[in-house]
Design a protein around this motif. Structure first.
Motif, PDB file in Angstrom:
ATOM      1  N   ASP A  81       0.851  -1.194   0.000  1.00 19.67           N
ATOM      2  CA  ASP A  81       0.000   0.000   0.000  1.00 19.67           C
ATOM      3  C   ASP A  81       0.883   1.239   0.000  1.00 19.67           C
ATOM      4  N   PHE A  82       0.569   2.177  -0.875  1.00 14.21           N
ATOM      5  CA  PHE A  82       1.345   3.406  -0.974  1.00 14.21           C
ATOM      6  C   PHE A  82       0.432   4.620  -0.761  1.00 14.21           C
ATOM      7  N   ALA A  83       0.855   5.493   0.121  1.00 11.50           N
ATOM      8  CA  ALA A  83       0.101   6.732   0.326  1.00 11.50           C
ATOM      9  C   ALA A  83       0.238   7.611  -0.907  1.00 11.50           C
ATOM     10  N   PHE A  84      -0.770   8.433  -1.163  1.00  7.65           N
ATOM     11  CA  PHE A  84      -0.699   9.352  -2.302  1.00  7.65           C
ATOM     12  C   PHE A  84      -1.278  10.706  -1.888  1.00  7.65           C
ATOM     13  N   ASP A  85      -0.809  11.737  -2.528  1.00  8.89           N
ATOM     14  CA  ASP A  85      -1.310  13.086  -2.268  1.00  8.89           C
ATOM     15  C   ASP A  85      -2.687  13.250  -2.914  1.00  8.89           C
ATOM     16  N   GLN A  86      -3.529  13.966  -2.223  1.00 11.86           N
ATOM     17  CA  GLN A  86      -4.919  14.156  -2.679  1.00 11.86           C
ATOM     18  C   GLN A  86      -5.116  15.623  -3.061  1.00 11.86           C
ATOM     19  N   MET A  87      -5.509  15.848  -4.305  1.00  8.58           N
ATOM     20  CA  MET A  87      -5.675  17.223  -4.772  1.00  8.58           C
ATOM     21  C   MET A  87      -6.959  17.392  -5.575  1.00  8.58           C
ATOM     22  N   VAL A  88      -7.497  18.580  -5.509  1.00  7.10           N
ATOM     23  CA  VAL A  88      -8.593  19.004  -6.390  1.00  7.10           C
ATOM     24  C   VAL A  88      -8.199  20.382  -6.905  1.00  7.10           C
ATOM     25  N   ASP A  89      -8.110  20.530  -8.211  1.00  2.42           N
ATOM     26  CA  ASP A  89      -7.572  21.752  -8.818  1.00  2.42           C
ATOM     27  C   ASP A  89      -6.223  22.050  -8.164  1.00  2.42           C
ATOM     28  N   GLY A  90      -6.035  23.193  -7.538  1.00  3.91           N
ATOM     29  CA  GLY A  90      -4.759  23.508  -6.923  1.00  3.91           C
ATOM     30  C   GLY A  90      -4.742  23.319  -5.429  1.00  3.91           C
ATOM     31  N   ILE A  91      -5.782  22.710  -4.884  1.00  7.10           N
ATOM     32  CA  ILE A  91      -5.903  22.565  -3.434  1.00  7.10           C
ATOM     33  C   ILE A  91      -5.495  21.157  -3.012  1.00  7.10           C
ATOM     34  N   THR A  92      -4.610  21.078  -2.031  1.00  5.14           N
ATOM     35  CA  THR A  92      -4.171  19.786  -1.500  1.00  5.14           C
ATOM     36  C   THR A  92      -4.968  19.478  -0.238  1.00  5.14           C
ATOM     37  N   VAL A  93      -5.489  18.261  -0.160  1.00  3.95           N
ATOM     38  CA  VAL A  93      -6.250  17.819   1.013  1.00  3.95           C
ATOM     39  C   VAL A  93      -5.285  17.075   1.935  1.00  3.95           C
ATOM     40  N   GLY A  94      -5.146  17.519   3.163  1.00  2.00           N
ATOM     41  CA  GLY A  94      -4.232  16.879   4.099  1.00  2.00           C
ATOM     42  C   GLY A  94      -2.786  17.259   3.798  1.00  2.00           C
ATOM     43  N   ALA A  95      -1.868  16.544   4.409  1.00  2.00           N
ATOM     44  CA  ALA A  95      -0.441  16.839   4.245  1.00  2.00           C
ATOM     45  C   ALA A  95       0.087  16.218   2.961  1.00  2.00           C
ATOM     46  N   ALA A  96       0.934  16.962   2.237  1.00  9.50           N
ATOM     47  CA  ALA A  96       1.539  16.462   0.995  1.00  9.50           C
ATOM     48  C   ALA A  96       2.737  15.572   1.333  1.00  9.50           C
ATOM     49  N   MET A  97       2.745  14.366   0.700  1.00  4.27           N
ATOM     50  CA  MET A  97       3.824  13.409   0.955  1.00  4.27           C
ATOM     51  C   MET A  97       4.957  13.535  -0.067  1.00  4.27           C
ATOM     52  N   GLY A  98       4.673  14.164  -1.198  1.00  5.41           N
ATOM     53  CA  GLY A  98       5.681  14.309  -2.242  1.00  5.41           C
ATOM     54  C   GLY A  98       5.841  13.084  -3.102  1.00  5.41           C
ATOM     55  N   GLY A  99       4.939  12.107  -2.932  1.00  7.03           N
ATOM     56  CA  GLY A  99       5.027  10.887  -3.741  1.00  7.03           C
ATOM     57  C   GLY A  99       4.006  10.913  -4.867  1.00  7.03           C
ATOM     58  N   MET A 100       3.250   9.782  -4.983  1.00  6.89           N
ATOM     59  CA  MET A 100       2.200   9.718  -6.003  1.00  6.89           C
ATOM     60  C   MET A 100       1.103  10.740  -5.696  1.00  6.89           C
ATOM     61  N   ARG A 101       0.384  11.148  -6.755  1.00  2.00           N
ATOM     62  CA  ARG A 101      -0.638  12.176  -6.581  1.00  2.00           C
ATOM     63  C   ARG A 101      -1.859  11.850  -7.438  1.00  2.00           C
ATOM     64  N   LEU A 102      -3.049  12.026  -6.838  1.00  2.00           N
ATOM     65  CA  LEU A 102      -4.314  11.928  -7.577  1.00  2.00           C
ATOM     66  C   LEU A 102      -4.940  13.316  -7.574  1.00  2.00           C
ATOM     67  N   ARG A 103      -5.174  13.838  -8.781  1.00  2.00           N
ATOM     68  CA  ARG A 103      -5.714  15.198  -8.866  1.00  2.00           C
ATOM     69  C   ARG A 103      -6.974  15.214  -9.736  1.00  2.00           C
ATOM     70  N   PHE A 104      -8.044  15.829  -9.179  1.00  2.00           N
ATOM     71  CA  PHE A 104      -9.289  16.021  -9.926  1.00  2.00           C
ATOM     72  C   PHE A 104      -9.361  17.468 -10.390  1.00  2.00           C
TER      73      PHE A 104
END
Length: 709
Positions: free
Chosen positions: A588-611
């Motif tokens: 299991d790998f944590a990933f950064d959660q984003m919508v447009d330019g807003i990050t939800v929670g703390a950024a890990m700097g790894g994989m990212r899912l952006r809507f």
């Protein structure tokens, strides 16, 4: 063939569509008797009533009360009036009432025999609306005083003033009524019947008349006249006078008090209920069925007294005969009184239906409505109802009921100023010059109720009409759509979405629904732009003046884009995608959660899912830009175009607006509107969630390359 030429009876003839118990002109009575429609339901009630009433001729009874219940439009007042005509068997233009009913019971001679037998005895009826004849001071003896007034009026006395009525009763028992009237007229120069209403201003004539006719001393006559003590009467005294009167009549004589709207007048007032109970109980025990009390009320007697059933159990015993009328047969009445067709017209209409069967089925396909809201089931139903559609009978009953419930002026509808009968006749008259393909669109019924609506409703329609007349961004069809939206404002059976509005506006069998749909969409857009209506999801709603003001203020409330996107992010990652990790094989790998330019929670700097929402610039959503951005460790989902953003923005505007207002200090009417707006905000939020899920699924089903656990 023109519509006006199709009907068996002239569609423009004067119809007494509203029944008022105090209308007694021979012309009105004749029409009411001739055109009265005995439905299947009414026939059962006639049988029940006349069976019980007829038995009382053979066996004296104390259970002499009849309670007729039914809400507005059920025909209870009409039924009461028909019973009055039949039992009194009044002769109108040379024909007795019972004889006019003979044809109505050709298929049921046994029931007609019951009616005929009951009407053979001598009967006098005292028919009145207690809300009209009652006194404004509704004290604990209010019912008794109305009964006394109407009884003494019936005897020819002045029941409006008990002091005068008691004097007249005493003079009558002395056998000196004629002499009293002659002497008074000689002194005054005007008749007693003309002047007794002004009793208090005629002491100089009344006092000497009493002295001369009754041999009273001047002191006694003057003392009686000047006595300001209110004249009271007891139940025992009134019933004694009633019994004395009926005892002078033949054995089969009956006196009937037939009282409309008793339930509304008495309500749940304990004192008046006790007064009614005591009075009917005394009449029943003393007069043994020679005097009957027949009442109407919107609610059944059981419902009125249910809170204190033990205390009022005796009133239930007196009103043993209980008839409950519904509005279910209103279509049958309208079909027979207004829409009955000539034989050649029926044949033409049957041909029209056969040629357009599939068209009509498609035309009246409502979305999201209850099952009985429908079009025609066959050629017979089409012919019987034309130019109306079956659903209109059901919906109009509910419209009348809702107008009474929600509008101050609309409450007057309960007094009978307007009826279903009037509404359908007037609507048919408006299209009478059209042909056999024409239909009555639902907005045509608005004019029937217009004058009885609350001013806040009328002003909106009138202002819209003025704008259409002046060409101020509104067209005439927009006004018609606005009228329609008011009529169905409180009707849940048909959602006021675009497709259903198109059906309700249809005025011709041959209408092109696609063209009509675009025309109606244009109407709705213009009405929204001018703030006459609001929109929630895919439904549209009429706005009153106050609602328009609040809607305008809500619309002008600013909610910044960042706040909306932040809320979308919370919904996506808090409600839709609740997992926080991406699984690859066993890991299991944590990933950064984003919508447009807003990050939800703390950024890990790894994989990212952006809507990417509709708020993102279109340039960032081009194929080239997406391919460039998504290389490496980022997956980008462009949300499909569904109205999630607009719904959420509307909800957030309402929430912010409410927070800015000191709601508890506002007028009750405004508090109610704001409360309704908060309910709307909840609906917007649910709609936004649904549409957001659709927007995600629409893209992910095509391009998502990640799987989540």
């Amino acid at each position: 063939m023109k519509i006006r030429d199709m009907f068996a009876d002239d569609i423009n003839r004067k119809i007494n569509g509203v029944i008022k118990v105090d209308q007694a002109a021979d012309g009105i009575i004749e029409q009411e008797l001739n055109e009265y429609v005995i439905t299947r339901e009414l026939k059962k009630h006639f049988i029940t009533f006349f069976n019980y009433y007829g038995d009382a001729f053979d066996q004296p009874t104390a259970d002499m009360g009849v309670w007729i219940s039914g809400f507005f439009g059920s025909g209870k007042s009409h039924f009461l009036k028909m019973l009055s005509y039949l039992l009194e068997n009044k002769e109108v233009k040379g024909v007795r009432s019972v004889e006019r009913f003979r044809k109505k019971f050709e298929d049921d001679p046994a029931t007609f025999m019951l009616i005929d037998r009951a009407a053979r005895g001598q009967t006098e009826t005292i028919l009145f609306n207690i809300d009209i004849e009652g006194f404004s001071n509704k004290d604990k003896a209010a019912v008794l005083r109305v009964f006394a007034k109407m009884f003494y009026n019936h005897l020819g006395f002045y029941g409006e003033n008990l002091k005068v009525a008691m004097m007249e009763r005493y003079i009558d028992r002395q056998g000196k009524t004629e002499e009293f009237c002659r002497v008074f007229e000689g002194k005054k120069g005007k008749s007693w019947l003309e002047m007794r209403r002004a009793f208090a201003f005629n002491g100089k004539f009344i006092i000497p008349t009493l002295m001369e006719v009754l041999d009273m001393s001047e002191d006694d006559a003057r003392g009686w006249f000047n006595d300001k003590t209110a004249t009271e009467i007891s139940i025992a005294q009134l019933v004694e006078d009633m019994k004395a009167y009926v005892d002078t009549k033949p054995a089969d004589f009956r006196l009937l008090f037939m009282i409309d709207e008793v339930g509304q007048y008495v309500g749940t007032d304990t004192d008046m209920l006790l007064n009614l109970q005591s009075l009917t109980e005394k009449i029943g025990s003393e007069c043994e069925g020679k005097i009957w009390v027949i009442c109407t009320g919107q609610e059944a007697i059981d419902e009125i007294i249910k809170v204190r059933a033990d205390e009022f159990s005796r009133i239930q015993a007196r009103f043993k005969t209980r008839l409950s009328l519904s509005s279910s047969s209103v279509d049958e009445v309208i079909q027979k009184r207004i829409l009955k067709k000539k034989s050649e017209a029926s044949a033409d209409l049957e041909n029209v239906y056969e040629q357009n069967d599939s068209v009509l089925r498609n035309l009246f396909s409502f979305s999201g409505s209850i099952l009985d809201i429908k079009g025609y089931s066959g050629s017979r139903e089409f012919t019987e109802n034309f130019p109306f559609v079956p659903y209109q009978f059901i919906i109009m009953q509910k419209v009348f009921a809702e107008i009474r419930k929600h509008g101050n002026s609309g409450k007057h509808l309960s007094g009978g100023e307007r009826s279903m009968l009037s509404g359908f006749q007037e609507a048919a008259q408006k299209i009478q010059e059209k042909d056999e393909y024409a239909l009555v669109p639902f907005f045509r019924f608005y004019d029937t109720v217009h004058t009885f609506l609350d001013g806040s409703i009328r002003r909106v329609i009138e202002r819209c009409q003025k704008a259409a007349d002046n060409g101020d961004g509104i067209e005439q069809q927009d006004v018609d759509v606005l009228k329609l939206l008011y009529l169905i404002r409180y009707i849940d059976d048909i959602p006021s979405n675009l497709d259903n509005i198109v059906i309700l506006m249809s005025d011709d069998i041959r209408v092109d629904k696609i063209i009509m749909r675009e025309a109606v969409r244009g109407c709705l857009d213009r009405l929204i732009s001018q703030n006459y209506i609001g929109r929630t999801g895919d439904t549209y709603n009429f706005l009153t003046d106050e609602e328009q003001d609040i809607q305008r203020e809500i619309r002008d409330t600013n909610v910044d884009t960042a706040s909306i996107v932040e809320r979308i992010a919370q919904m996506i990652y808090g409600d839709i995608f609740t997992t926080k990790k991406f699984r690859y094989e066993k890991y299991d790998f944590a990933f950064d959660q984003m919508v447009d330019g807003i990050t939800v929670g703390a950024a890990m700097g790894g994989m990212r899912l952006r809507f990417l929402t509709v708020a993102t610039d279109a340039a960032e959503k081009t194929e080239f830009s997406l391919m460039t951005e998504s290389k490496g460790n980022e997956a980008i989902v462009v949300l499909t175009d569904t109205p999630y953003y607009e719904s959420l923005e509307s909800a957030m505007k309402i929430r912010k607006y409410v927070k800015q207002r000191n709601v508890s200090q506002l007028p009750k009417s405004v508090q109610k509107i704001i409360s309704d707006q908060q309910d709307e905000a909840g609906k917007y939020e649910l709609s936004a969630m649904t549409e957001l899920q659709k927007a995600i699924e629409g893209q992910m089903s095509r391009s998502m390359c990640l799987s989540f656990c």
